[in-house]
Design a protein around this motif. Structure first.
Motif, PDB file in Angstrom:
ATOM      1  N   GLU A   1       0.845  -1.195   0.000  1.00 47.04           N
ATOM      2  CA  GLU A   1       0.000   0.000   0.000  1.00 47.04           C
ATOM      3  C   GLU A   1       0.877   1.241   0.000  1.00 47.04           C
ATOM      4  N   VAL A   2       1.203   1.703  -1.187  1.00 42.13           N
ATOM      5  CA  VAL A   2       2.126   2.823  -1.348  1.00 42.13           C
ATOM      6  C   VAL A   2       1.555   4.104  -0.753  1.00 42.13           C
ATOM      7  N   VAL A   3       0.260   4.337  -0.933  1.00 38.56           N
ATOM      8  CA  VAL A   3      -0.348   5.568  -0.423  1.00 38.56           C
ATOM      9  C   VAL A   3      -0.329   5.589   1.099  1.00 38.56           C
ATOM     10  N   LEU A   4      -0.668   4.484   1.719  1.00 36.27           N
ATOM     11  CA  LEU A   4      -0.681   4.421   3.179  1.00 36.27           C
ATOM     12  C   LEU A   4       0.716   4.651   3.741  1.00 36.27           C
ATOM     13  N   TRP A   5       1.723   4.045   3.140  1.00 39.29           N
ATOM     14  CA  TRP A   5       3.092   4.259   3.607  1.00 39.29           C
ATOM     15  C   TRP A   5       3.514   5.717   3.412  1.00 39.29           C
ATOM     16  N   SER A   6       3.234   6.261   2.245  1.00 44.75           N
ATOM     17  CA  SER A   6       3.684   7.616   1.924  1.00 44.75           C
ATOM     18  C   SER A   6       3.007   8.671   2.784  1.00 44.75           C
ATOM     19  N   ASN A   7       1.715   8.474   3.039  1.00 45.30           N
ATOM     20  CA  ASN A   7       0.917   9.530   3.663  1.00 45.30           C
ATOM     21  C   ASN A   7       0.609   9.302   5.139  1.00 45.30           C
ATOM     22  N   LEU A   8       1.244   8.276   5.738  1.00 46.68           N
ATOM     23  CA  LEU A   8       1.111   8.140   7.191  1.00 46.68           C
ATOM     24  C   LEU A   8       2.204   7.276   7.809  1.00 46.68           C
ATOM     25  N   LEU A   9       2.332   6.021   7.391  1.00 49.64           N
ATOM     26  CA  LEU A   9       3.224   5.115   8.102  1.00 49.64           C
ATOM     27  C   LEU A   9       4.656   5.633   8.187  1.00 49.64           C
ATOM     28  N   ARG A  10       5.151   6.264   7.166  1.00 53.17           N
ATOM     29  CA  ARG A  10       6.568   6.667   7.133  1.00 53.17           C
ATOM     30  C   ARG A  10       6.918   7.668   8.223  1.00 53.17           C
ATOM     31  N   VAL A  11       5.935   8.447   8.726  1.00 52.84           N
ATOM     32  CA  VAL A  11       6.241   9.476   9.733  1.00 52.84           C
ATOM     33  C   VAL A  11       5.985   8.986  11.149  1.00 52.84           C
TER      34      VAL A  11
ATOM     35  N   LEU B   1       2.824  17.009   9.209  1.00 53.23           N
ATOM     36  CA  LEU B   1       3.916  16.098   8.879  1.00 53.23           C
ATOM     37  C   LEU B   1       3.727  15.452   7.516  1.00 53.23           C
ATOM     38  N   VAL B   2       2.486  15.122   7.165  1.00 52.82           N
ATOM     39  CA  VAL B   2       2.236  14.454   5.884  1.00 52.82           C
ATOM     40  C   VAL B   2       1.682  15.409   4.826  1.00 52.82           C
ATOM     41  N   ARG B   3       1.502  16.690   5.204  1.00 55.95           N
ATOM     42  CA  ARG B   3       1.064  17.739   4.258  1.00 55.95           C
ATOM     43  C   ARG B   3      -0.320  17.441   3.674  1.00 55.95           C
ATOM     44  N   LEU B   4      -1.234  16.990   4.535  1.00 53.55           N
ATOM     45  CA  LEU B   4      -2.593  16.706   4.108  1.00 53.55           C
ATOM     46  C   LEU B   4      -3.584  17.409   5.028  1.00 53.55           C
ATOM     47  N   SER B   5      -4.843  17.410   4.643  1.00 51.42           N
ATOM     48  CA  SER B   5      -5.878  18.026   5.469  1.00 51.42           C
ATOM     49  C   SER B   5      -6.133  17.180   6.720  1.00 51.42           C
ATOM     50  N   ARG B   6      -6.633  17.830   7.759  1.00 57.03           N
ATOM     51  CA  ARG B   6      -7.007  17.095   8.957  1.00 57.03           C
ATOM     52  C   ARG B   6      -8.065  16.043   8.635  1.00 57.03           C
TER      53      ARG B   6
ATOM     54  N   SER C   1       2.127  16.662  -0.182  1.00 54.71           N
ATOM     55  CA  SER C   1       2.103  15.273   0.275  1.00 54.71           C
ATOM     56  C   SER C   1       3.018  14.393  -0.569  1.00 54.71           C
ATOM     57  N   HIS C   2       3.432  13.288   0.032  1.00 52.26           N
ATOM     58  CA  HIS C   2       4.338  12.359  -0.653  1.00 52.26           C
ATOM     59  C   HIS C   2       3.608  11.384  -1.561  1.00 52.26           C
ATOM     60  N   TYR C   3       2.290  11.456  -1.589  1.00 50.46           N
ATOM     61  CA  TYR C   3       1.486  10.811  -2.628  1.00 50.46           C
ATOM     62  C   TYR C   3       0.208  11.622  -2.754  1.00 50.46           C
ATOM     63  N   PRO C   4      -0.277  11.845  -3.987  1.00 49.79           N
ATOM     64  CA  PRO C   4      -1.492  12.658  -4.144  1.00 49.79           C
ATOM     65  C   PRO C   4      -2.662  12.091  -3.354  1.00 49.79           C
ATOM     66  N   CYS C   5      -3.382  12.968  -2.684  1.00 51.50           N
ATOM     67  CA  CYS C   5      -4.580  12.579  -1.948  1.00 51.50           C
ATOM     68  C   CYS C   5      -5.433  13.821  -1.796  1.00 51.50           C
ATOM     69  N   GLY C   6      -6.722  13.681  -1.977  1.00 56.18           N
ATOM     70  CA  GLY C   6      -7.604  14.830  -1.922  1.00 56.18           C
ATOM     71  C   GLY C   6      -7.819  15.358  -0.522  1.00 56.18           C
ATOM     72  N   TYR C   7      -8.594  16.423  -0.453  1.00 58.81           N
ATOM     73  CA  TYR C   7      -8.921  17.087   0.800  1.00 58.81           C
ATOM     74  C   TYR C   7      -9.698  16.168   1.734  1.00 58.81           C
TER      75      TYR C   7
ATOM     76  N   LEU D   1      12.060   9.385  -4.806  1.00 54.17           N
ATOM     77  CA  LEU D   1      11.603   9.781  -6.133  1.00 54.17           C
ATOM     78  C   LEU D   1      10.079   9.793  -6.179  1.00 54.17           C
ATOM     79  N   LEU D   2       9.461   8.849  -5.493  1.00 52.16           N
ATOM     80  CA  LEU D   2       8.008   8.801  -5.394  1.00 52.16           C
ATOM     81  C   LEU D   2       7.478  10.102  -4.798  1.00 52.16           C
ATOM     82  N   ALA D   3       8.123  10.581  -3.731  1.00 52.08           N
ATOM     83  CA  ALA D   3       7.701  11.821  -3.077  1.00 52.08           C
ATOM     84  C   ALA D   3       7.919  13.027  -3.977  1.00 52.08           C
ATOM     85  N   LEU D   4       9.006  13.050  -4.716  1.00 47.97           N
ATOM     86  CA  LEU D   4       9.277  14.175  -5.611  1.00 47.97           C
ATOM     87  C   LEU D   4       8.254  14.234  -6.747  1.00 47.97           C
ATOM     88  N   LEU D   5       7.949  13.088  -7.340  1.00 48.93           N
ATOM     89  CA  LEU D   5       6.929  13.058  -8.390  1.00 48.93           C
ATOM     90  C   LEU D   5       5.585  13.528  -7.841  1.00 48.93           C
ATOM     91  N   SER D   6       5.255  13.073  -6.649  1.00 46.74           N
ATOM     92  CA  SER D   6       3.988  13.470  -6.042  1.00 46.74           C
ATOM     93  C   SER D   6       3.958  14.966  -5.762  1.00 46.74           C
TER      94      SER D   6
END
Length: 308
Positions: free
Chosen positions: A35-45, A59-64, A133-139, A171-176
Motif C-alpha cells: 500500500e504505497v499511499v498508506l506508507w507515503s501519507n502516514l506510516l513513514r512518519v 507532517l504528511v502535508r494533508l488536510s485534517r 504530500s508524498h502521494y497525491p490525496c484529496g482534501y 523519487l516517489l515523493a518528488l513526483l507526487s
C-alpha cells in the motif's frame, strides 16, 4: 499531392508527471510495498515511539479530514491505537512500515527513470513555495481538490528556501510533490479538481457519452447525488447519456489553456518536461491522473487506477 499533416497533441506536464508516478507505483507494489499511499501519507512518519496525532496533518502535508479518515481506519482494524494524543503503530503496522519503505527504495533504484529524473525533479520541487504530500490525496473522501477550495482543514507547510528539502526525498515523493504542486496552482484558477479537468477534456470532447463509458474516476452515479451531478457540472438523461452542463463545458474548455498557463509559470518546468517525454510512457496504458480514493479496510486511501 502535398503530404498529410499529422498533428501531435502535446501532453500537458501534469499528465507526464502522472504517467511517471503511475509507472513507478506498481513497481513499488511488485517489490513488496503493498500500500504505497498508506506508507507515503502516514506510516513513514510514525516512529516506533509513536507520533503526536495533532501533528500528523502538517507532517504528511494533508488536510485534517484526510488524516482523520486514515487514522480511524488504522485504529478500527487494529493497525494503530491512540493514547494520550499519541498515535502508536501495532507490530504488524511497524513491520509493514519497514518492509514497504525498503521495497520502495529497491523499486526506485531499478526503475528506468530514476537517474534521468532525479535532478530535474529536485530543481522543480525545490522552487515550489509549499511542501506537498508524498502521494497525491484529496482534501477528503468526497473532495479531490488539494486544499478543499481552500478548506479550513488544510494548512500549507511553507517550504524553507534556505533548507534542502529535496535531496533526501524519495523519487516517489518528488513526483507526487511536483504533481500536487501543479494541481494546487491549477485549482487556484479553476474551482474544480485537476482530475476533473483531465477527464472532462479527454472523455467529453465530442459530446455526451453513455454512463457506462464515463471515466470511473469521475464517479458519476446517474442518480443526481454524485459529486459532479450535485455541483451542476454533468447531467444524466433518461437514456443514461452523460451530458456536460454549461458549467461542465466551461470547466472542460478551461482545462487546456489553464494547464499551459500553470506550466509556463513554474520554474524548471522545461527541463523536467524534456526528461519526462524521453521516458515515452504515453502509450503504456497509465491513467492520465492518479485515482486515489477511500477504499476502506485498514488502508484508508489507495491509488486504484491500475487495479480496475
Amino acid at each position: 499531392m502535398a503530404p498529410a499533416v499529422v498533428f501531435r497533441l502535446v501532453a500537458p506536464l501534469n499528465v507526464l508527471l502522472s504517467h511517471a508516478l503511475l509507472d513507478l507505483t506498481p513497481c513499488c507494489e511488485r517489490a513488496g510495498a503493498n500500500e504505497v499511499v498508506l506508507w507515503s501519507n502516514l506510516l513513514r512518519v510514525a516512529g516506533d515511539d509513536g507520533v503526536d496525532r495533532k501533528a500528523l496533518p502538517s507532517l504528511v502535508r494533508l488536510s485534517r479530514r484526510a488524516v482523520r479518515t486514515t487514522v480511524d481506519a488504522l485504529v478500527r482494524h487494529e493497525w494503530a491505537s491512540v493514547e494520550g494524543g499519541v498515535l502508536g503503530l501495532t507490530d504488524v503496522a511497524k513491520q509493514s512500515r519497514r518492509e514497504w519503505g525498503a521495497a520502495i527504495g529497491q523499486a526506485e533504484a531499478t526503475w528506468p527513470g530514476s537517474s534521468s529524473l532525479r535532478a530535474p525533479l529536485e530543481a522543480f520541487v525545490a522552487q515550489l513555495p509549499v511542501e506537498y504530500s508524498h502521494y497525491p490525496c484529496g482534501y477528503g473522501a468526497a473532495d479531490q481538490r488539494v486544499t478543499g477550495g481552500p478548506g479550513a482543514d488544510w494548512k500549507p507547510v511553507n517550504r524553507n528556501p534556505a533548507a534542502d528539502t529535496v535531496s533526501s526525498a524519495s523519487l516517489l515523493a518528488l513526483l507526487s510533490q511536483a504533481l500536487v504542486g501543479f494541481a494546487a496552482e491549477y485549482e487556484s484558477r479553476v474551482p474544480f479538481p485537476l482530475m476533473v479537468g483531465v477527464h472532462l477534456d479527454a472523455a467529453f470532447a465530442d459530446g455526451p457519452v453513455p454512463l457506462a463509458d464515463a471515466p470511473p474516476a469521475l464517479m458519476i452515479a446517474g442518480n443526481g447525488k454524485s459529486g459532479l451531478e450535485r455541483h451542476g457540472a454533468v447531467e444524466v438523461d433518461q437514456s443514461r447519456q452523460v451530458r456536460l452542463t454549461p458549467l461542465g463545458s466551461k470547466v472542460r474548455d478551461a482545462y487546456r489553456p489553464t494547464v499551459q498557463i500553470v506550466e509556463s509559470s513554474l520554474e524548471a518546468a522545461a527541463a523536467l518536461r524534456t526528461e519526462l517525454e524521453a521516458l515515452d510512457l504515453g502509450n503504456v496504458g497509465h491513467a492520465d491522473h492518479p485515482d486515489v480514493r477511500y477504499v476502506g479496510g485498514h488502508v484508508g486511501f489507495a491509488e486504484i487506477s491500475a487495479r480496475q
